[in-house]
Structures are given as C-alpha cells and as structure tokens.
Design an enzyme around this catalytic site. Structure first.
Site, short mmCIF file in Angstrom:
data_model
loop_
_atom_site.label_atom_id
_atom_site.label_comp_id
_atom_site.label_asym_id
_atom_site.label_seq_id
_atom_site.Cartn_x
_atom_site.Cartn_y
_atom_site.Cartn_z
N ARG A 233 -69.15 90.32 57.04
CA ARG A 233 -69.30 89.80 55.69
C ARG A 233 -70.70 90.15 55.22
NH1 ARG A 233 -64.57 89.46 55.78
NH2 ARG A 233 -63.22 87.68 55.29
N GLU A 261 -71.63 90.84 46.40
CA GLU A 261 -70.40 91.63 46.42
C GLU A 261 -69.46 91.13 45.33
OE1 GLU A 261 -66.74 91.95 49.48
OE2 GLU A 261 -68.66 92.61 50.34
N HIS A 280 -65.61 97.21 50.63
CA HIS A 280 -64.86 96.17 51.33
C HIS A 280 -63.38 96.52 51.46
CE1 HIS A 280 -64.74 91.56 52.27
NE2 HIS A 280 -63.99 92.27 53.10
#
Length: 317
Positions: A233, A261, A280
């Site tokens: 993450r 993000e 991602h």
C-alpha cells in the site's frame, strides 16, 4: 421479516455456483458502489465490498447494515473497510480475498523488478526518440532479495523468483517463524538485513505497525544502487523520504502503489529519477474475475449451509 439479502458487486447471474434463491432463501442484490443502494441495507446479511472503489464507497452502507453477518472484500488488504467496522454490531466476520490476487501481484512484482533493473523504461523512451541505448544493465541473477511481508503474496513472489538464480532470498514478517523454504525474520531484524539487499520488496498489509515502515531511516539503510519495490500500500512508504533518496540517485524504486493515490498530475514522484510507477494494477488482471467469482460462490455456499467461512481476518466485538 428475516433479512436475506446478499449484496454483490458482480451480477449474480454471472457467478456460477451460487446457491439458488429458492433453495437457500437468499436474495441477490447488485451494487458496485453507485449512488443508489439496491435495497435497504438493513436487510443485507452478506456484503461483498465493491472492488477498488476506496474507503468512502466501501464503508458507506455499513452503519445501516444492522443485520449483516459477513463483510467480504475482494482485496487482500482490508484497510479500506476498517474505518467503518466500528459501526457494525458484534460478531460480524470480515473476510479477505486470499487466493485471488497472489498470482497477479507476484507476476507484476517480477515485471517491475525486471523492467527497473534491465532499463526497460529507458529503452521505451529511446524507441520514441529513435535512439539506440545500449550498454550493460543490472540482472536479477546473483542479486540478494529481501521480501518484507511474507504472507500468501510474499510466498507467491518467492515462487516466481526461484528460476532467476538469485543469490539469496530473505523473508521478513510481523514475527519470526520457520516457513517451508526456511527462516522468516521478524520486522525488528530489518535494520540488520536492509544493508545486504539489492532488491527490497514490500508486500506487507497496511497497519499501524507498517505505516511509513519505509521511512527515512529504513531507506538510508538500503545499500547504494538498491531497488525498492512496493506492491503493498502507498502509505507503507514515506513518499517525502523516498523522493529525497531517489532524487539523489542513491536508490531506485518501482511502485505499484503510491501515497497519495491516485498520484496527482504535477506530483514530483512522476518524474523522480529511477522511479517506475504502475497505477495500482497488481491484482487487476485477467486472473481476477474468475478467481473472485469462485471465491464468492464458495463463501456464499458455505454461508448458506452454516459452514465455516474461509479467509476470516477478524470478528467484530
């Protein structure tokens, strides 16, 4: 009236093997995070969280789900639903998607490592400019690799490292143990392990203990020329500290996740030297949907039969 609704982000008629409504008594409702709920959240007993829709969407119906018994994510991590768990009654089981993302995430991890080491971004840019950018580039062979986060994804990454003739693969998890392939170190061992690693892979869950795990001190202990790979993450890495190291040219990075993000236009990380970014997509591959459907069919079948569920991460209190 007894609550019987199952909320699914995939239409029920697209999932083979779901218990039939007339036999199970379950009613399937399709909700993929849109502004309108498909039914009263109070009637939901099994909530499948929409995939990759963020915390606000994921947790929006939770406070009203007074009858819910199971919250099932389609991600390995649960950090996007944790903020809403306090609104749930006691006894709700939270399950993750272990078994769905390991292959895809491990595959992308290897792609990022190889692309970064072998200079693929430089070659792509050279092709655009019609420049022949030859020379010697680092290989993965004979490198020492450190995997930080040795759960099912970490194991899958090591599976795929096996043919590449790495000099050494070192494993780190929350606590020390012995795994099938050998010793797993505790997080506390990182200061001694980091200076020896050519490639450091982050595949750990995001928790209080791992938030900014890769901070200035962590990065400073990495050897000159090492590569940091983050498929965990974004907040596992301190972005400011990483930028300082990358802009100095001392280490390189390959990131499938960032903080913030999505990474906004104009952010200095986009153009930091030696940094490769993918948006991602570790689990977002052709392997996702078939595996997600199999997981849901299996979990809901077990739920309907009052059998133990798989992948239970926690039970609310």
């Amino acid at each position: 009236m007894t609550a019987t609704d199952v909320w699914l982000p995939i239409s029920a008629d697209e999932i083979e093997g779901l218990p039939a409504p007339d036999e199970s008594g379950l009613s399937y409702r399709h909700w993929d995070g849109g502004p309108d709920f498909p039914a009263d959240p109070a009637d939901c007993v099994f909530y499948v969280v929409p995939y990759m829709k963020g915390t606000e969407v994921s947790t929006r119906p939770l406070a009203a789900m007074t009858s819910v018994q199971v919250v099932q994510t389609l991600t390995a991590g649960i950090d996007h639903v944790e903020p809403g768990l306090g609104s749930l009654r006691a006894g709700v089981r939270l399950c993750n998607a272990k078994g769905v993302h390991e292959a895809s995430t491990a595959e992308l991890t290897l792609a990022l490592i190889l692309a970064s080491l072998r200079g693929i971004p430089r070659f792509v840019e050279g092709q655009r400019q019609e420049e022949w950018r030859g020379g010697f580039y680092p290989a993965l062979a004979d490198k020492s690799v450190l995997i930080v986060g040795y759960g099912s994804i970490g194991v899958a990454i090591e599976d795929r490292l096996a043919p590449f003739e790495c000099a050494r693969v070192v494993r780190v998890a929350r606590s020390a143990r012995t795994a099938e392939r050998g010793e797993v170190h505790a997080l506390g061992d990182l200061p001694a392990l980091l200076p020896e690693a050519d490639v450091v892979i982050l595949s750990t869950p995001l928790t209080e203990a791992t938030h900014h795990l890769a901070n200035a001190g962590f990065l400073a202990r990495m050897k000159d020329g090492a590569l940091l790979v983050n498929v965990a993450r974004g907040p596992v890495v301190d972005t400011k500290a990483l930028l300082a190291e990358a802009e100095s040219g001392r280490i390189a990075a390959a990131l499938d996740v960032t903080d913030p993000e999505p990474l906004p236009a104009g952010h200095p990380l986009w153009h930091a030297p030696g940094v490769l970014i993918s948006p991602h997509v570790g689990g977002s591959s052709s392997a996702f949907l078939p595996r997600a459907k199999r997981l849901l069919a299996g979990q809901i079948t077990r739920f309907a039969a009052a059998e133990p569920l798989r992948n239970v991460v926690l039970t609310t209190r």
